[in-house]
Design an enzyme around this catalytic site. Structure first.
Site, PDB file in Angstrom:
ATOM      1  N   GLY A   1      49.945  33.653  56.773  1.00  0.00           N
ATOM      2  CA  GLY A   1      49.521  32.188  56.874  1.00  0.00           C
ATOM      3  C   GLY A   1      49.610  31.461  55.375  1.00  0.00           C
ATOM      4  O   GLY A   1      50.494  32.027  54.675  1.00  0.00           O
TER       5      GLY A   1
ATOM      6  N   LYS B   1      43.435  41.408  54.414  1.00  0.00           N
ATOM      7  CA  LYS B   1      43.981  40.028  54.210  1.00  0.00           C
ATOM      8  C   LYS B   1      44.271  39.989  52.622  1.00  0.00           C
ATOM      9  O   LYS B   1      43.340  39.848  51.848  1.00  0.00           O
ATOM     10  CB  LYS B   1      42.793  39.074  54.707  1.00  0.00           C
TER      11      LYS B   1
ATOM     12  N   MET C   1      47.529  30.803  53.138  1.00  0.00           N
ATOM     13  CA  MET C   1      46.780  31.385  52.166  1.00  0.00           C
ATOM     14  C   MET C   1      46.772  32.938  51.798  1.00  0.00           C
ATOM     15  O   MET C   1      46.443  33.272  50.703  1.00  0.00           O
ATOM     16  CB  MET C   1      45.148  31.017  52.439  1.00  0.00           C
TER      17      MET C   1
ATOM     18  N   THR D   1      48.368  37.042  53.779  1.00  0.00           N
ATOM     19  CA  THR D   1      48.809  37.709  54.539  1.00  0.00           C
ATOM     20  C   THR D   1      48.100  38.899  55.144  1.00  0.00           C
ATOM     21  O   THR D   1      47.315  39.375  54.370  1.00  0.00           O
ATOM     22  CB  THR D   1      50.479  38.229  53.958  1.00  0.00           C
ATOM     23  N   VAL D   2      48.129  39.118  56.626  1.00  0.00           N
ATOM     24  CA  VAL D   2      47.166  40.167  57.100  1.00  0.00           C
ATOM     25  C   VAL D   2      48.148  41.273  57.410  1.00  0.00           C
ATOM     26  O   VAL D   2      49.123  41.217  58.366  1.00  0.00           O
ATOM     27  CB  VAL D   2      46.505  39.607  58.221  1.00  0.00           C
TER      28      VAL D   2
ATOM     29  N   ASP E   1      37.393  25.937  59.311  1.00  0.00           N
ATOM     30  CA  ASP E   1      38.559  26.058  59.771  1.00  0.00           C
ATOM     31  C   ASP E   1      38.501  26.730  61.183  1.00  0.00           C
ATOM     32  O   ASP E   1      39.242  27.727  61.488  1.00  0.00           O
ATOM     33  CB  ASP E   1      39.477  27.074  58.885  1.00  0.00           C
TER      34      ASP E   1
END
Length: 706
Positions: A27, A47, A29, A31-32, A141
């Protein structure tokens, strides 16, 4: 669903604990990744924040506080935060791993959902938000990507705290959150609260019911502009037959003014469940038409509208007309416009005075608003016609039973008095509301800074600012026990005075007993420290006669001592018995040699058999084993004792040639000395000394040669 990509991070070990298995998603903000917690042997969602965020010390501090706060939020419909840390240049959050898919995957595969399914999916999301709002948390969010649906049917909302941490660390002009779901107040830079989450839920519910988002644009700023200046239309404009209660619910949640929305997710949850229980099965199981997915009309009753063109904005919402299938307005006392006339150009949104609040129709500039044209009803089956006829009869019966005129009109004077009372009450209510929101508990105020103050000082500051506060005890490694760590909402936030403020009071660092390390190997000790969250301190080695090499002799602090996570533990490790150099005693007398070996800490043994040696006198050491090197204390040195030289009989060589005599005597182990008389011309032995007697091996035999 896992994302099979090549990523250098896959296969690495983060913070000596989390083994990265595969990348799940990326994403704006972070990376997962799917990782395995080596300590607890379970799958987790790791994350990893992007480097520009990981390099921001202020952000990392804020993220740590947000993660601690989010970790205290435990609810079946909220993804749990398990850990947070910083490993070198890698900042990370560890969250509960939900094996399954997201609500975005459902919308991508199914499009518009039946109301029963849409309400069933959004209910646990709102319930999780309600628990968060009750605890004083705001998500900021909410979007389908953050709604996780497990394979076993569990539904959870994730990413609590991250959006807030990023918003706090970025400039005030940065708009965080997905723009399709962002509330107008965040676009305008105002403070977000629980009603901001409610707005995002309303946008998400609109998309679930219709298969598309209410606002679209070529660039994010166009969509943000529509959130501020536009109005979300009713979902039934795209899905004919949708229950009016659902239209009202969506438009209540997505009101531009937060004051016109549900106060928080708890209020929304009550209304949501009330609607679910009151809708009929046919209303709940309504299947959206295949056409649901075209642009949203601003008119609730219009069946065909021009697609929205978002390529430019002025001070009002604009729609670009098209030459075919324009919005039709029924005439009212004026000739109808030509059926095939020129395009009207831009058309402006005008409020529909006869429709529900928030509905709009498209009207050319300068023309009056007329009732919109509705298409003819579809042909019904005979059974449906009979059912509709019965319903019409019931409606006519109810209408006939309802009086159209009151039997007591009331006098004009009475009505005047009532109006005066109403106006006085309205004035009092307005005055009370003005006081409440201007100077009373509803007034806005800024939360003062209370960190590193005593509880009494912090409560006094909050009381002077008009707030009421509660305290919560938390562990903190940096703030001394008894002092305030911070507040929720944080210092500098502007809220209403009636809203509660929580003070986090430090209990000091959380202490854990140190594990027992002595008696195990050094590798075992390192594993035990890692499992207890402690650090490895200095490791020293020393000789020990009783403990094998590599075994831990002692630790400091000792086992069982309470210590905070990360405390270094020093250890002393055995190097085994100390090696002792073997002294050389060859040539020494037997007794002296044994004393020297025992003085060195070794044990001396004498070989059973003695040996002859021409160079070592009798009773002295001829050899030793080992002759050199080292032994441990108590090691054995074997000594071989000399019997002195061997006695050999000397034969007579008088009258024989000197060379022959020399060879024979040397073969017997003697040394030969030759004295030549008259030059030894004949080479004959004339005399020998000694002769015909036993002498020690190696003795010198003198030959006189003529």
């Amino acid at each position: 669903m896992q994302e099979h990509v090549s990523d250098p991070f896959v296969g690495t070990l983060v913070d000596n604990r989390y083994t990265v298995q595969s990348r799940l998603a990326r994403g704006g903000m972070s990376t997962v990744y799917l990782a395995v917690d080596q300590r607890l042997e379970r799958d987790v969602a790791l994350k990893v924040l992007h480097p520009h965020l990981a390099a921001d010390e202020n952000f990392l501090g804020r993220l740590g506080r947000e993660a601690k706060a989010a970790a205290r939020l435990s609810h079946p419909h909220v993804v749990g935060v398990l850990d947070q840390g910083h490993d070198g240049h890698t900042a990370y959050l560890v969250m509960e791993y939900i094996k399954g898919h997201t609500l975005r995957d459902v919308l991508n595969s199914k499009g518009a959902l039946p109301p029963r399914l849409a309400l069933a999916l959004v209910d646990p999301v709102v319930e999780g938000l309600a628990a968060a709002h009750t605890a004083g948390f705001i998500h900021r969010d909410v979007k389908p990507e953050n709604v996780l649906i497990a394979d076993d049917g569990r539904i959870k909302i994730g990413d609590f705290g991250l959006a807030r941490a990023v918003t706090t660390s970025t400039s005030s002009g940065t708009l965080m959150g997905t723009v399709a779901y962002v509330p107008p107040e965040i676009v305008l830079g105002r403070t977000a609260d629980a009603r901001s989450d409610v707005y995002s839920v309303g946008i998400m519910l609109f998309e679930m019911l219709t298969g598309q988002q209410p606002f679209k644009g070529d660039v994010p700023i166009q969509v943000a502009y529509q959130h501020v200046n536009g109005t979300v239309g009713p979902p039934s404009a795209l899905v004919p037959g949708l229950a009016g209660e659902l239209d009202e619910l969506v438009q209540w949640c997505t009101a531009n003014d937060p004051e016109n929305r549900p106060v928080d997710a708890n209020a929304l949850l009550q209304e949501l469940r009330h609607i679910r229980t009151n809708l009929t099965d046919s209303e709940l199981d309504l299947h959206p038409p295949a056409a649901a997915g075209t642009a949203v009309s601003a008119a609730p009753d219009a069946r065909e509208t021009a697609p929205v063109q978002e390529a430019g904005f002025r001070n009002h919402t604009e729609f670009i007309a098209r030459t075919s299938n324009p919005t039709t307005v029924m005439p009212s006392g004026r000739p109808a416009p030509p059926a095939h006339g020129p395009a009207l150009g831009r058309e402006f949104l005008q409020p529909d005075r006869g429709a529900a609040r928030g509905s709009h129709i498209l009207t050319p500039p300068g023309e009056d608003v007329e009732e919109p044209w509705a298409p003819p009803a579809p042909q019904l089956s005979k059974r449906a016609q009979r059912k509709a006829g019965k319903e019409d009869e019931k409606a006519r019966a109810r209408a006939a039973a309802t009086p159209v005129r009151s039997l007591r009109e009331g006098s004009a004077r009475r009505r005047g008095v009532l109006w005066v009372v109403v106006l006085v009450l309205a004035a009092l209510l307005a005055t009370g509301a003005g006081w409440f929101f201007g100077m009373g508990p509803g007034a806005a105020a800024t939360i003062p800074a209370v960190a590193n103050r005593t509880v009494a000082e912090a409560q006094q500051l909050l009381t002077e600012a008009g707030f009421r506060s509660t305290t919560r005890d938390v562990f903190d490694d940096d703030v001394p026990s008894g002092l305030v760590v911070g507040s929720e909402p944080e210092a500098g936030t502007e809220i209403r005075k009636f809203q509660p403020v929580s003070l986090y009071v430090s209990k000091g660092p959380q202490l854990f007993p140190l594990p027992q390390l002595s008696g195990g190997t050094l590798d075992d000790a390192k594993g035990a420290l890692n499992g207890a969250g402690m650090a490895l301190g200095p490791v020293t080695e020393e000789f020990n006669e009783d403990v094998p090499a590599g075994i831990v002799l002692s630790q400091d602090p000792v086992a069982g001592t309470p210590a905070r996570h990360g405390t270094p533990v020093a250890m002393v490790v055995s190097k085994g018995p100390e090696p002792i150099p073997v002294p050389s005693v060859v040539g020494q007398d037997e007794d002296d040699a044994m004393d020297a070996i025992e003085a060195a800490g070794l044990k001396a043994e004498v070989a059973r058999e003695e040996v002859f040696d021409r160079n070592v006198p009798e009773g002295a050491v001829v050899s030793q084993s080992p002759a050199s090197g080292t032994l441990t204390r108590g090691g054995t040195v074997t000594l071989t004792i000399s019997k002195g030289p061997r006695m050999v009989e000397v034969p007579s060589f008088i009258g024989r040639q000197a060379n022959e005599a020399r060879r024979a005597l040397e073969a017997l182990g003697f040394q030969v000395r030759v004295n030549n008389v008259l030059g030894g011309f004949f080479g004959t032995v004339r005399d020998q000394d000694p002769v015909d007697t036993e002498v020690p091996e190696g003795s010198v035999i003198t030959l006189t040669v003529v």
